[in-house]
Scaffold this active site. Structure first.
Site, PDB file in Angstrom:
ATOM      1  N   ASP A   1     -36.268 -65.221  63.042  1.00  0.00           N
ATOM      2  CA  ASP A   1     -35.709 -63.949  62.558  1.00  0.00           C
ATOM      3  C   ASP A   1     -34.982 -63.245  63.697  1.00  0.00           C
ATOM      4  O   ASP A   1     -35.586 -62.928  64.721  1.00  0.00           O
ATOM      5  CB  ASP A   1     -36.869 -63.089  62.026  1.00  0.00           C
ATOM      6  CG  ASP A   1     -36.410 -61.698  61.640  1.00  0.00           C
ATOM      7  OD1 ASP A   1     -35.201 -61.521  61.362  1.00  0.00           O
ATOM      8  OD2 ASP A   1     -37.269 -60.783  61.621  1.00  0.00           O
TER       9      ASP A   1
ATOM     10  N   ASN B   1     -33.210 -60.245  63.428  1.00  0.00           N
ATOM     11  CA  ASN B   1     -32.980 -58.802  63.338  1.00  0.00           C
ATOM     12  C   ASN B   1     -34.227 -57.993  62.975  1.00  0.00           C
ATOM     13  O   ASN B   1     -34.127 -56.833  62.590  1.00  0.00           O
ATOM     14  CB  ASN B   1     -31.848 -58.510  62.337  1.00  0.00           C
ATOM     15  CG  ASN B   1     -32.201 -58.987  60.942  1.00  0.00           C
ATOM     16  OD1 ASN B   1     -33.237 -59.630  60.749  1.00  0.00           O
ATOM     17  ND2 ASN B   1     -31.372 -58.664  59.977  1.00  0.00           N
TER      18      ASN B   1
ATOM     19  N   ASP C   1     -36.317 -58.037  60.481  1.00  0.00           N
ATOM     20  CA  ASP C   1     -36.721 -57.680  59.116  1.00  0.00           C
ATOM     21  C   ASP C   1     -37.808 -58.613  58.573  1.00  0.00           C
ATOM     22  O   ASP C   1     -38.213 -58.505  57.419  1.00  0.00           O
ATOM     23  CB  ASP C   1     -35.507 -57.649  58.163  1.00  0.00           C
ATOM     24  CG  ASP C   1     -34.888 -59.028  57.959  1.00  0.00           C
ATOM     25  OD1 ASP C   1     -35.344 -59.994  58.622  1.00  0.00           O
ATOM     26  OD2 ASP C   1     -33.949 -59.139  57.147  1.00  0.00           O
TER      27      ASP C   1
ATOM     28  N   ASP D   1     -33.267 -66.118  59.633  1.00  0.00           N
ATOM     29  CA  ASP D   1     -31.873 -65.973  59.223  1.00  0.00           C
ATOM     30  C   ASP D   1     -30.961 -66.900  60.018  1.00  0.00           C
ATOM     31  O   ASP D   1     -31.412 -67.593  60.932  1.00  0.00           O
ATOM     32  CB  ASP D   1     -31.422 -64.511  59.366  1.00  0.00           C
ATOM     33  CG  ASP D   1     -31.860 -63.920  60.698  1.00  0.00           C
ATOM     34  OD1 ASP D   1     -31.574 -64.554  61.735  1.00  0.00           O
ATOM     35  OD2 ASP D   1     -32.522 -62.851  60.717  1.00  0.00           O
TER      36      ASP D   1
ATOM     37  N   ASP E   1     -28.138 -77.933  51.358  1.00  0.00           N
ATOM     38  CA  ASP E   1     -28.975 -78.208  50.205  1.00  0.00           C
ATOM     39  C   ASP E   1     -28.137 -77.941  48.960  1.00  0.00           C
ATOM     40  O   ASP E   1     -27.565 -76.854  48.808  1.00  0.00           O
ATOM     41  CB  ASP E   1     -30.211 -77.292  50.227  1.00  0.00           C
ATOM     42  CG  ASP E   1     -31.444 -77.987  49.714  1.00  0.00           C
ATOM     43  OD1 ASP E   1     -31.363 -78.621  48.647  1.00  0.00           O
ATOM     44  OD2 ASP E   1     -32.502 -77.876  50.367  1.00  0.00           O
TER      45      ASP E   1
ATOM     46  N   ASP F   1     -31.082 -81.608  45.606  1.00  0.00           N
ATOM     47  CA  ASP F   1     -32.345 -81.185  45.009  1.00  0.00           C
ATOM     48  C   ASP F   1     -32.584 -81.868  43.655  1.00  0.00           C
ATOM     49  O   ASP F   1     -31.669 -81.897  42.813  1.00  0.00           O
ATOM     50  CB  ASP F   1     -32.248 -79.661  44.808  1.00  0.00           C
ATOM     51  CG  ASP F   1     -33.583 -79.022  44.541  1.00  0.00           C
ATOM     52  OD1 ASP F   1     -34.446 -79.059  45.430  1.00  0.00           O
ATOM     53  OD2 ASP F   1     -33.766 -78.478  43.437  1.00  0.00           O
TER      54      ASP F   1
ATOM     55  N   GLU G   1     -32.984 -86.188  46.290  1.00  0.00           N
ATOM     56  CA  GLU G   1     -34.428 -86.049  46.114  1.00  0.00           C
ATOM     57  C   GLU G   1     -34.819 -86.627  44.752  1.00  0.00           C
ATOM     58  O   GLU G   1     -34.395 -86.128  43.721  1.00  0.00           O
ATOM     59  CB  GLU G   1     -34.825 -84.566  46.187  1.00  0.00           C
ATOM     60  CG  GLU G   1     -36.326 -84.368  46.135  1.00  0.00           C
ATOM     61  CD  GLU G   1     -36.733 -82.947  45.774  1.00  0.00           C
ATOM     62  OE1 GLU G   1     -37.853 -82.539  46.109  1.00  0.00           O
ATOM     63  OE2 GLU G   1     -35.937 -82.231  45.125  1.00  0.00           O
TER      64      GLU G   1
ATOM     65  N   HIS H   1     -40.607 -78.831  53.157  1.00  0.00           N
ATOM     66  CA  HIS H   1     -41.097 -77.523  52.725  1.00  0.00           C
ATOM     67  C   HIS H   1     -41.963 -77.643  51.470  1.00  0.00           C
ATOM     68  O   HIS H   1     -42.510 -76.657  51.008  1.00  0.00           O
ATOM     69  CB  HIS H   1     -39.906 -76.599  52.466  1.00  0.00           C
ATOM     70  CG  HIS H   1     -39.051 -77.105  51.342  1.00  0.00           C
ATOM     71  ND1 HIS H   1     -38.370 -78.306  51.400  1.00  0.00           N
ATOM     72  CD2 HIS H   1     -38.783 -76.595  50.121  1.00  0.00           C
ATOM     73  CE1 HIS H   1     -37.727 -78.513  50.266  1.00  0.00           C
ATOM     74  NE2 HIS H   1     -37.954 -77.483  49.473  1.00  0.00           N
ATOM     75  N   ASP H   2     -42.045 -78.845  50.886  1.00  0.00           N
ATOM     76  CA  ASP H   2     -42.847 -79.048  49.678  1.00  0.00           C
ATOM     77  C   ASP H   2     -44.163 -79.776  49.950  1.00  0.00           C
ATOM     78  O   ASP H   2     -44.967 -79.952  49.038  1.00  0.00           O
ATOM     79  CB  ASP H   2     -42.057 -79.890  48.659  1.00  0.00           C
ATOM     80  CG  ASP H   2     -40.844 -79.157  48.105  1.00  0.00           C
ATOM     81  OD1 ASP H   2     -40.874 -77.912  48.045  1.00  0.00           O
ATOM     82  OD2 ASP H   2     -39.866 -79.835  47.741  1.00  0.00           O
TER      83      ASP H   2
HETATM   84  C1  GLC Z   1     -37.167 -79.395  44.861  1.00  0.00           C
HETATM   85  C2  GLC Z   1     -37.345 -78.484  46.039  1.00  0.00           C
HETATM   86  C3  GLC Z   1     -38.420 -77.514  45.706  1.00  0.00           C
HETATM   87  C4  GLC Z   1     -37.994 -76.709  44.516  1.00  0.00           C
HETATM   88  C5  GLC Z   1     -37.605 -77.609  43.335  1.00  0.00           C
HETATM   89  C6  GLC Z   1     -36.830 -76.856  42.310  1.00  0.00           C
HETATM   90  O1  GLC Z   1     -38.276 -80.167  44.619  1.00  0.00           O
HETATM   91  O2  GLC Z   1     -37.576 -79.219  47.196  1.00  0.00           O
HETATM   92  O3  GLC Z   1     -38.738 -76.688  46.793  1.00  0.00           O
HETATM   93  O4  GLC Z   1     -39.022 -75.857  44.103  1.00  0.00           O
HETATM   94  O5  GLC Z   1     -36.785 -78.665  43.750  1.00  0.00           O
HETATM   95  O6  GLC Z   1     -35.563 -76.519  42.801  1.00  0.00           O
HETATM   96 CA    CA Z   2     -33.848 -61.525  59.515  1.00  0.00          CA
END
Ligand code: GLC
Ligand code: CA
Length: 541
Positions: free
Chosen positions: A22, A24, A26, A30, A99, A200, A242, A316-317
């Protein structure tokens, strides 16, 4: 031989912008925060950043619900910041992979706001609408985030399809105009100088809701070929789809270069070995190394001649790998390096998720109030209602919740791990004083430098990039070992996956290339006892 594709010897680093840095105060990571850390990524040696969504979004699913494909969310910065990021990355030899979330939009996207107004709206057919059956939804298709996949829309008295959150209506790929809009948007980003796309849930775009077909629909591959033709084809970009529903047969279809679809996919077979077959990811089953090896070996073999693998433990999943299949207590460093060795020694393009390179761990959740991800919160509610025990629900959540991966990046031991000067949007893992990037950079034996070595080896050693793969001792329950071979050079990768010492035999000697323990420069492999989580890469001599 045609010039090899650059992404075959590249390593990708995934940034989840909300939690990276981050700039700034908040509390939200970013783009300028990312810019301030490019030196760190350059020091690690990665080639590509996969940037999770930074587009305007109501954040029902943290940016995976996009309301404008051409903009940058104000919380992340401006389009000028984005252009500066692309430019500064270029100067450091790093490409940005965007993405691409085009199975669905946000319900606050202009197209959907229009579409829902009336049945004859020009945008109506951009989405998928159906009448209910009496007072019930059109059919039984389910949302990945729980409940039925159809949502009733007051304005017109019909239901729309959403495979994810109800604020993520599915686009109708049958509609040529939808596809045209998507190609235009992709070309806009390509013209801005990005290096590729991560797509995605791309394997559900060919859905046929009437027949309850979700993944691998009949037109899926035709759409991808059209996309390739109309956008990135021939432009030397990198694409990865994906595909939760892929098997090795479809894996070949996507990534066979002669078919002009994608360069590679994310498939999840090896990441599902600790889940009960036919169940959800929450339905835990004890981990067996043999099953993991079988899954990897199958994909390595299937795509050996045509196609390409992506290699990853994290995203992230997914929960943090060192907590999942390593040991995040007394052997955190050893086991994180071992896991990295197993993965980066294989054939394919490796992906590192932010924080993996310093061995970040799962979060110590105490109760349901600690979770914020929509998937986790919905699962808790649903399983409570169906009578699951609190204890069992919590066990599944702690093991698999996506929140584990989404806590802020741990930069240093100052307050909030140096992630922000304000109040972070989500709690920092309390272990940040022990586990952080600054500490890792000061310690020559850190996980960070080990990853850097693995990345360097991939650049310098064609055997890692092109070598054949052969799994050794597939039935051994403790050891993950395989051989790579290229132009007469033979490399052996041998790892003890557990804490108990384990014995390994191979009729040769090996010159040690890399290890997570101190080694002689040449080791006898006829009989060696591997220490807890010991990993060795050696050249057979
Ligand atoms: C993919 C993303 C996930 C998201 C899902 C719906 O699996 O990696 O984070 O929730 O698609 O977009
Ligand atoms: Ca920020």
């Amino acid at each position: 031989m045609a010039k090899e594709k650059w992404w075959k010897s590249s390593v990708v680093y995934q940034i989840y912008p909300r939690s990276f840095c981050d700039s700034n105060g908040d509390g939200i990571g970013d783009i300028n925060g990312i810019r301030s850390k490019l030196w760190y990524l350059e020091a690690l040696g990665i080639d590509v950043i996969w940037l999770s969504p930074v587009y305007p979004s109501p954040n029902a699913d943290n940016g995976y619900d996009i309301s404008d494909y051409y903009g940058i969310s104000a919380e992340y910065g401006t389009m000028d910041d984005m252009k500066a990021l692309i430019h500064e990355c270029e100067n450091r030899g790093i490409k940005i992979m965007m993405d691409l979330v085009v199975n669905h939009t946000s319900d606050e996207h202009f197209w959907f706001m229009e579409a829902k107004r009336s049945k004859d709206n020009p945008y109506r057919d951009y989405y998928i609408w159906k009448k209910g059956v009496k007072d019930n939804p059109p059919n039984k298709m389910e949302s990945c985030f729980g409940g039925n996949a159809w949502e009733y829309s007051e304005e017109t008295g019909e239901y729309y399809l959403h495979f994810y959150h109800k604020k993520q209506p599915d686009l109708n790929w049958e509609n040529e105009n939808v596809r045209r809009e998507i190609w235009n948007m992709m070309n806009y980003w390509i013209d801005l100088g990005i290096g590729g796309f991560r797509m995605d849930v791309i394997d559900v775009i060919g859905k046929v809701p009437d027949k309850e077909i979700k993944e691998n629909g009949p037109k899926l591959h035709a759409y991808l070929q059209e996309m390739n033709r109309e956008t990135f084809g021939g432009k030397n970009l990198m694409t990865v789809g994906e595909c939760w529903g892929a098997d090795t047969e479809s894996g070949k279809l996507y990534s066979d270069p002669d078919r002009n679809e994608l360069d590679m996919i994310f498939q999840f077979e090896q990441m599902s070995v600790d889940q009960i077959q036919g169940g959800q990811k929450w339905d835990l089953k004890p981990f067996a190394l043999t099953a993991l090896k079988e899954a990897f070996a199958k994909w390595q073999k299937a795509l050996e001649k045509k196609g390409w693998n992506s290699l990853f433990w994290n995203s992230h999943d997914l929960p943090r790998i060192v907590s999942r299949w390593g040991n995040d207590k007394e052997y955190r460093v050893e086991s994180a390096k071992m896991l990295a060795t197993v993965l980066h020694g294989m054939k394919g393009t490796p992906y590192i998720y932010q924080g993996e390179e310093i061995g970040m761990t799962n979060y110590p959740f105490a109760g349901i109030e600690d979770f914020f991800d929509v998937e986790s919160v919905n699962m808790y509610r649903e399983r409570k209602q169906s009578g699951y025990k609190e204890e069992d629900i919590m066990k599944s959540l702690c093991a698999k919740s996506r929140d584990n991966a989404r806590t802020p990046m741990q930069w240093n031991s100052s307050r909030e791990a140096g992630f922000t000067e304000g109040i972070p949007w989500c709690r920092v893992n309390p272990n940040y004083r022990e586990i952080n990037a600054e500490k890792a950079l000061e310690d020559k034996n850190s996980i960070f430098y080990y990853y850097r070595e693995l990345i360097r080896l991939r650049k310098e050693e064609p055997v890692l990039v092109h070598g054949t793969f052969e799994m050794l001792c597939p039935d051994d329950e403790n050891i993950f070992a395989y051989r790579r071979e290229w132009n007469g050079k033979k490399w052996l990768i041998v790892c003890n996956f557990f804490e108990e010492p384990a014995v390994f035999h191979y009729p040769a000697r090996g010159r040690v290339i890399l290890s997570n323990y101190r080694q002689e420069s040449v080791i006898r492999l006829e009989q060696i006892t591997l220490r807890p989580y010991e990993a060795v890469i050696c050249e057979l001599i």
